[in-house]
Design a protein around this motif. Structure first.
Motif, PDB file in Angstrom:
ATOM      1  N   CYS A 274       1.083  11.889   2.280  1.00  0.00           N
ATOM      2  CA  CYS A 274       0.275  12.936   1.688  1.00  0.00           C
ATOM      3  C   CYS A 274      -0.333  13.365   1.851  1.00  0.00           C
ATOM      4  CB  CYS A 274       0.995  12.597   0.019  1.00  0.00           C
ATOM      5  SG  CYS A 274      -0.240  10.970  -0.480  1.00  0.00           S
ATOM      6  N   GLY A 275      -1.680  12.843   2.689  1.00  0.00           N
ATOM      7  CA  GLY A 275      -3.089  12.870   3.131  1.00  0.00           C
ATOM      8  C   GLY A 275      -3.924  12.959   2.604  1.00  0.00           C
ATOM      9  N   GLU A 276      -3.618  12.189   1.319  1.00  0.00           N
ATOM     10  CA  GLU A 276      -4.719  11.529   0.228  1.00  0.00           C
ATOM     11  C   GLU A 276      -5.743  10.768   1.117  1.00  0.00           C
ATOM     12  OE1 GLU A 276      -6.274  10.316  -3.534  1.00  0.00           O
ATOM     13  OE2 GLU A 276      -5.083  12.041  -2.783  1.00  0.00           O
ATOM     14  N   THR A 277      -7.352  10.845   0.589  1.00  0.00           N
ATOM     15  CA  THR A 277      -7.914  10.151   0.764  1.00  0.00           C
ATOM     16  C   THR A 277      -8.921   9.110  -0.173  1.00  0.00           C
ATOM     17  OG1 THR A 277      -9.949  11.649   0.428  1.00  0.00           O
ATOM     18  CG2 THR A 277      -8.487  12.563   2.782  1.00  0.00           C
ATOM     19  N   TRP A 278      -9.160   7.816   0.436  1.00  0.00           N
ATOM     20  CA  TRP A 278      -9.648   7.108  -0.593  1.00  0.00           C
ATOM     21  C   TRP A 278     -11.479   5.930   0.492  1.00  0.00           C
ATOM     22  CZ3 TRP A 278      -4.750   6.111   1.091  1.00  0.00           C
ATOM     23  CH2 TRP A 278      -4.456   5.202   1.943  1.00  0.00           C
ATOM     24  N   GLU A 279     -11.583   5.244  -0.510  1.00  0.00           N
ATOM     25  CA  GLU A 279     -11.909   4.352   0.122  1.00  0.00           C
ATOM     26  C   GLU A 279     -11.924   2.815  -0.440  1.00  0.00           C
ATOM     27  OE1 GLU A 279     -16.151   5.100  -0.651  1.00  0.00           O
ATOM     28  OE2 GLU A 279     -16.356   6.541   1.355  1.00  0.00           O
ATOM     29  N   ASP A 280     -11.902   1.506   0.366  1.00  0.00           N
ATOM     30  CA  ASP A 280     -11.770   0.594   0.102  1.00  0.00           C
ATOM     31  C   ASP A 280     -12.567  -0.543   0.890  1.00  0.00           C
ATOM     32  OD1 ASP A 280     -10.889  -1.700  -1.666  1.00  0.00           O
ATOM     33  OD2 ASP A 280      -9.061  -1.885  -0.422  1.00  0.00           O
ATOM     34  N   GLU A 281     -13.276  -1.479  -0.075  1.00  0.00           N
ATOM     35  CA  GLU A 281     -13.976  -1.822   0.871  1.00  0.00           C
ATOM     36  C   GLU A 281     -13.327  -3.749   0.813  1.00  0.00           C
ATOM     37  OE1 GLU A 281     -18.114  -2.812  -0.825  1.00  0.00           O
ATOM     38  OE2 GLU A 281     -18.164  -0.989  -1.137  1.00  0.00           O
ATOM     39  N   TRP A 282     -13.511  -4.431   2.393  1.00  0.00           N
ATOM     40  CA  TRP A 282     -13.089  -5.775   2.392  1.00  0.00           C
ATOM     41  C   TRP A 282     -13.979  -6.269   3.681  1.00  0.00           C
ATOM     42  CZ3 TRP A 282     -10.249  -7.661  -1.353  1.00  0.00           C
ATOM     43  CH2 TRP A 282      -9.297  -8.669  -0.729  1.00  0.00           C
ATOM     44  N   SER A 283     -13.683  -7.901   4.064  1.00  0.00           N
ATOM     45  CA  SER A 283     -14.312  -8.163   4.528  1.00  0.00           C
ATOM     46  C   SER A 283     -13.299  -8.028   5.784  1.00  0.00           C
ATOM     47  CB  SER A 283     -13.819  -9.509   4.871  1.00  0.00           C
ATOM     48  OG  SER A 283     -12.340  -9.968   4.467  1.00  0.00           O
ATOM     49  N   CYS A 284     -12.421  -6.955   6.148  1.00  0.00           N
ATOM     50  CA  CYS A 284     -12.096  -6.820   7.522  1.00  0.00           C
ATOM     51  C   CYS A 284     -11.546  -5.371   7.324  1.00  0.00           C
ATOM     52  CB  CYS A 284     -10.812  -7.660   8.432  1.00  0.00           C
ATOM     53  SG  CYS A 284      -9.005  -7.589   7.261  1.00  0.00           S
ATOM     54  N   ALA A 285     -11.329  -4.876   8.317  1.00  0.00           N
ATOM     55  CA  ALA A 285     -10.503  -3.363   8.858  1.00  0.00           C
ATOM     56  C   ALA A 285      -8.815  -3.403   8.492  1.00  0.00           C
ATOM     57  CB  ALA A 285     -11.094  -2.220   9.781  1.00  0.00           C
ATOM     58  N   CYS A 286      -8.540  -3.181   7.177  1.00  0.00           N
ATOM     59  CA  CYS A 286      -6.998  -4.370   7.281  1.00  0.00           C
ATOM     60  C   CYS A 286      -6.379  -2.532   6.729  1.00  0.00           C
ATOM     61  CB  CYS A 286      -6.938  -4.978   6.694  1.00  0.00           C
ATOM     62  SG  CYS A 286      -7.671  -4.489   4.393  1.00  0.00           S
ATOM     63  N   ASP A 287      -5.342  -2.585   6.745  1.00  0.00           N
ATOM     64  CA  ASP A 287      -4.804  -1.711   6.265  1.00  0.00           C
ATOM     65  C   ASP A 287      -4.219  -1.533   4.903  1.00  0.00           C
ATOM     66  OD1 ASP A 287      -4.100  -0.764   9.178  1.00  0.00           O
ATOM     67  OD2 ASP A 287      -2.010  -1.830   9.062  1.00  0.00           O
ATOM     68  N   GLU A 288      -3.431  -0.653   4.329  1.00  0.00           N
ATOM     69  CA  GLU A 288      -4.030  -0.659   2.703  1.00  0.00           C
ATOM     70  C   GLU A 288      -2.434   0.706   1.971  1.00  0.00           C
ATOM     71  OE1 GLU A 288      -5.393  -1.487   0.319  1.00  0.00           O
ATOM     72  OE2 GLU A 288      -6.815  -2.861   1.611  1.00  0.00           O
ATOM     73  N   GLU A 289      -2.394   0.227   1.097  1.00  0.00           N
ATOM     74  CA  GLU A 289      -1.361   1.066   0.386  1.00  0.00           C
ATOM     75  C   GLU A 289      -1.389   2.106  -0.114  1.00  0.00           C
ATOM     76  OE1 GLU A 289       1.777   0.758  -3.448  1.00  0.00           O
ATOM     77  OE2 GLU A 289       1.770  -0.777  -1.310  1.00  0.00           O
ATOM     78  N   CYS A 290      -1.200   3.182   0.464  1.00  0.00           N
ATOM     79  CA  CYS A 290      -1.549   4.695  -0.699  1.00  0.00           C
ATOM     80  C   CYS A 290      -1.675   4.473  -1.935  1.00  0.00           C
ATOM     81  CB  CYS A 290      -0.586   5.598   0.166  1.00  0.00           C
ATOM     82  SG  CYS A 290      -1.459   7.505  -0.910  1.00  0.00           S
ATOM     83  N   PRO A 291      -2.970   5.106  -3.171  1.00  0.00           N
ATOM     84  CA  PRO A 291      -2.941   4.887  -4.175  1.00  0.00           C
ATOM     85  C   PRO A 291      -2.160   6.099  -4.555  1.00  0.00           C
ATOM     86  CG  PRO A 291      -5.006   5.179  -3.040  1.00  0.00           C
ATOM     87  CD  PRO A 291      -3.978   4.971  -2.118  1.00  0.00           C
ATOM     88  N   SER A 292      -2.004   7.004  -3.783  1.00  0.00           N
ATOM     89  CA  SER A 292      -0.903   8.112  -4.880  1.00  0.00           C
ATOM     90  C   SER A 292       0.515   8.196  -4.564  1.00  0.00           C
ATOM     91  CB  SER A 292      -1.471   9.498  -4.127  1.00  0.00           C
ATOM     92  OG  SER A 292      -0.897  11.018  -4.214  1.00  0.00           O
ATOM     93  N   CYS A 293       1.009   8.292  -3.177  1.00  0.00           N
ATOM     94  CA  CYS A 293       2.632   8.055  -2.387  1.00  0.00           C
ATOM     95  C   CYS A 293       2.874   6.430  -3.024  1.00  0.00           C
ATOM     96  CB  CYS A 293       2.680   8.515  -1.790  1.00  0.00           C
ATOM     97  SG  CYS A 293       2.012   8.170  -0.120  1.00  0.00           S
ATOM     98  N   GLY A 294       2.160   5.817  -2.412  1.00  0.00           N
ATOM     99  CA  GLY A 294       2.385   4.633  -2.504  1.00  0.00           C
ATOM    100  C   GLY A 294       3.054   3.913  -0.629  1.00  0.00           C
ATOM    101  N   ALA A 295       2.804   4.723   0.384  1.00  0.00           N
ATOM    102  CA  ALA A 295       3.335   4.604   1.855  1.00  0.00           C
ATOM    103  C   ALA A 295       1.991   3.235   1.993  1.00  0.00           C
ATOM    104  CB  ALA A 295       2.899   5.464   2.333  1.00  0.00           C
ATOM    105  N   ARG A 296       2.806   2.477   2.884  1.00  0.00           N
ATOM    106  CA  ARG A 296       2.186   0.953   3.091  1.00  0.00           C
ATOM    107  C   ARG A 296       1.532   1.475   4.983  1.00  0.00           C
ATOM    108  NH1 ARG A 296       6.033  -3.212   1.971  1.00  0.00           N
ATOM    109  NH2 ARG A 296       4.209  -4.206   1.932  1.00  0.00           N
ATOM    110  N   HIS A 297       0.856   0.333   5.644  1.00  0.00           N
ATOM    111  CA  HIS A 297       0.003   0.197   6.189  1.00  0.00           C
ATOM    112  C   HIS A 297      -0.009   1.420   6.945  1.00  0.00           C
ATOM    113  CE1 HIS A 297       2.816  -3.384   5.867  1.00  0.00           C
ATOM    114  NE2 HIS A 297       4.158  -2.412   6.131  1.00  0.00           N
ATOM    115  N   ALA A 298      -1.037   2.207   5.776  1.00  0.00           N
ATOM    116  CA  ALA A 298      -2.061   2.881   6.290  1.00  0.00           C
ATOM    117  C   ALA A 298      -3.512   1.674   7.032  1.00  0.00           C
ATOM    118  CB  ALA A 298      -2.484   3.311   5.293  1.00  0.00           C
ATOM    119  N   SER A 299      -3.828   2.245   7.591  1.00  0.00           N
ATOM    120  CA  SER A 299      -4.913   1.767   8.916  1.00  0.00           C
ATOM    121  C   SER A 299      -6.052   2.733   8.739  1.00  0.00           C
ATOM    122  CB  SER A 299      -4.824   2.081  10.700  1.00  0.00           C
ATOM    123  OG  SER A 299      -3.601   1.115  10.383  1.00  0.00           O
ATOM    124  N   PRO A 300      -7.747   2.021   8.722  1.00  0.00           N
ATOM    125  CA  PRO A 300      -9.015   2.905   8.386  1.00  0.00           C
ATOM    126  C   PRO A 300      -9.311   4.164   9.444  1.00  0.00           C
ATOM    127  CG  PRO A 300      -9.104   0.739   8.309  1.00  0.00           C
ATOM    128  CD  PRO A 300      -7.396   1.085   8.933  1.00  0.00           C
TER     129      PRO A 300
END
Length: 96
Positions: free
Chosen positions: A13-39
């Motif tokens: 969906c093109g949504e952009t966001w930031e998250d802090e963590w102890s590694c560069a891990c994949d995340e789920e999109c907070p807008s559409c729920g797409a999984r495994h978005a890499s930094p």
């Protein structure tokens, strides 16, 4: 422990966001729920510099940090330039 602010852009969906963590891990999109978005980029926040009265405090994310950086003071300097030089001087795992 290393600490990062990861920057993401959803491949669906093109949504952009930031998250802090102890590694560069994949995340789920907070807008559409797409999984495994890499930094698409990361900022190293293992060390931070905070200005206090008449000094600059260098803090490091604790080795035991898990879900939060749990910063701990390492050293104080009279100038921000010295604090930044200290952080650049050694790899993060060899400094106190």
């Amino acid at each position: 422990m290393a600490w990062y602010r990861n920057h993401y852009e959803c491949y669906r969906c093109g949504e952009t966001w930031e998250d802090e963590w102890s590694c560069a891990c994949d995340e789920e999109c907070p807008s559409c729920g797409a999984r495994h978005a890499s930094p698409i980029g990361s900022d190293d926040l293992t060390f931070i510099i905070e200005e206090e009265v008449h000094c600059f405090v260098v803090s490091k994310s604790a080795d035991e940090a898990n879900h939060h950086p749990d910063y701990r003071e390492v050293i104080r300097f009279l100038s921000k330039d010295f604090a930044e030089a200290y952080i650049r001087a050694e790899p993060a795992d060899s400094l106190v």
